[in-house]
Design an enzyme around this catalytic site. Structure first.
Site, mmCIF file in Angstrom:
data_model
loop_
_atom_site.group_PDB
_atom_site.id
_atom_site.type_symbol
_atom_site.label_atom_id
_atom_site.label_comp_id
_atom_site.label_asym_id
_atom_site.label_seq_id
_atom_site.Cartn_x
_atom_site.Cartn_y
_atom_site.Cartn_z
ATOM 1 C CB THR A 1 -0.888 0.050 1.258
ATOM 2 O OG1 THR A 1 -0.061 0.140 2.427
ATOM 3 C CG2 THR A 1 -1.755 -1.195 1.369
ATOM 4 C CG ASP A 2 0.083 4.605 -2.376
ATOM 5 O OD1 ASP A 2 -1.012 4.821 -1.830
ATOM 6 O OD2 ASP A 2 0.233 4.663 -3.611
ATOM 7 C CD GLN A 3 1.462 10.151 1.570
ATOM 8 O OE1 GLN A 3 2.405 10.023 2.344
ATOM 9 N NE2 GLN A 3 1.058 11.341 1.164
#
Lengths: 147, 147, 147, 147
Positions: free
Chosen positions: D26-28
């Protein structure tokens, strides 16, 4: 120098590299994923090896691999996207077959160290082209140990 | 300006960033893993957005997310560990809700472009804080389209 | 239970997950890049949390984040592309605000543990939605500590 | 069969693999970072090669590398942490030196395909141990083209 007698290099200027946090390095917590700090450590130590000796890629072409044997890292504060981060590294111990790098990782504000993000220690072991442990080449060892 | 009428910005200087290939970015083929070029593209386009408008992190704080809608990339030659790589990016199309970046990725030799590594196109769509498509904010659109 | 009194859970069956090494996880040394073992550890501990309590994503929705505070890992033998790898994890310590997971990472041969690849310890600290340290929720603490 | 005459395999069952989204992916933005879908595509196509022919690692030991020549991917909906994702792949074209895989990437709900996440096409080119283009080995070509 034997494996049971550590050689502690004299204190000297650490090598520093700066990185800007990439979006790909964040996770859904909104901070840098913890394993990615170790990539920055790798960038810093190969820069130290390049400055003191040779590009690490040259070392591998000579049949010397430096593989990570163990590491520890402590996280003090989170790094965030687009932060400017400084990684300081220095050699904290050399033995005949291993070399240990220590790290301080800080966030910059206005190009100055502002907040401690993490501290780490990574011990590397020298392997030959056959993937078996070997002694550090003399010239590498001297270059890394030199003040 | 509507979604069916593309606005093609006038030609102008692309934005360039340089990256040095990290060990973590290679794979056992001895070259950079193909998906990692897209990370460099992201670093380049956020640099363009920073130079023309605001840090991308500010944009997200304003509730505007630019999500990747589609992309294509062609690989011409492999990048290798410790290569110095230049990524040039420019905006090749802007519509009311999307912006398309084009990329040329080259290996440097003596700080000069030497070998074409890859070319790519990435189309981003504007999303609001609710993750639904929205128009690009006027000031962002103007900043990106300005010559 | 206070932060200065560790609660050591009784021994019980660890949770195991199996992963097959992805090409993306290798580096040009022809082995798994060292930082990627920590991703497998994360997969294993979220599986333990899921089995004992709730999916970790539910935990985050409740405003509880488990952030990595520190970790150590020792590499015994390299994992290679397409290896089948087993990660065993168990909780080695719980305090009011932290929980520590231990790991054994092994290569499988014919679905049996064959070679020890790595051992690791990761300590997590509970944070609230405001990113400040908080106590582990009682129900989570009981679920993790229960034999 | 020449490079200018594409061989389109007959329709047949695609190969499917399931992955659960890792936190590291995932990323932010709270979703899977776009480049990580390509890693899942790689896992799916090496599974297809394994089922139809040999483990890809065996192929490399024989001196045949399949390098990504170009790819395109379109994102329809975001994948999120702990989602169960199915990747279907099939060979959409074979030429003497290249093989093209197509992909459908879906989110599962109760083990059934629920939402289309992405579609992609990845073209691979055969390289020899010397990194130069070569023909696909006859037995690999037959195995991939066989209905």
């Amino acid at each position: 120098m034997t494996d049971t007698t550590a050689f502690i290099p004299q204190p000297r200027s650490p090598v520093e590299i700066d990185v800007r946090v990439r979006y790909a390095e964040t996770d859904q917590m909104g901070v840098v994923y913890h394993a990615n700090y170790l990539v920055w450590c790798e960038v810093a130590r190969t820069e130290l090896i390049r400055q003191r000796f040779l590009p690490y890629s040259e070392l591998e072409k000579r049949g010397v691999i430096l593989a990570v044997a163990d590491l520890s890292i402590r996280y003090h504060a989170p790094a965030r996207y687009e932060d400017d981060v400084r990684v300081r590294t220095w050699i904290s111990e050399i033995r005949s077959r291993t070399v240990t790098f220590s790290y301080e990782i800080d966030r910059l504000a206005n190009s100055e160290v502002d907040v401690r993000l993490a501290t780490a220690t990574v011990r590397l072991v020298a392997l030959g082209a056959d993937s078996r442990p070997r002694k550090l080449p003399d010239d590498l060892l001297r270059a890394l140990a030199a003040d």
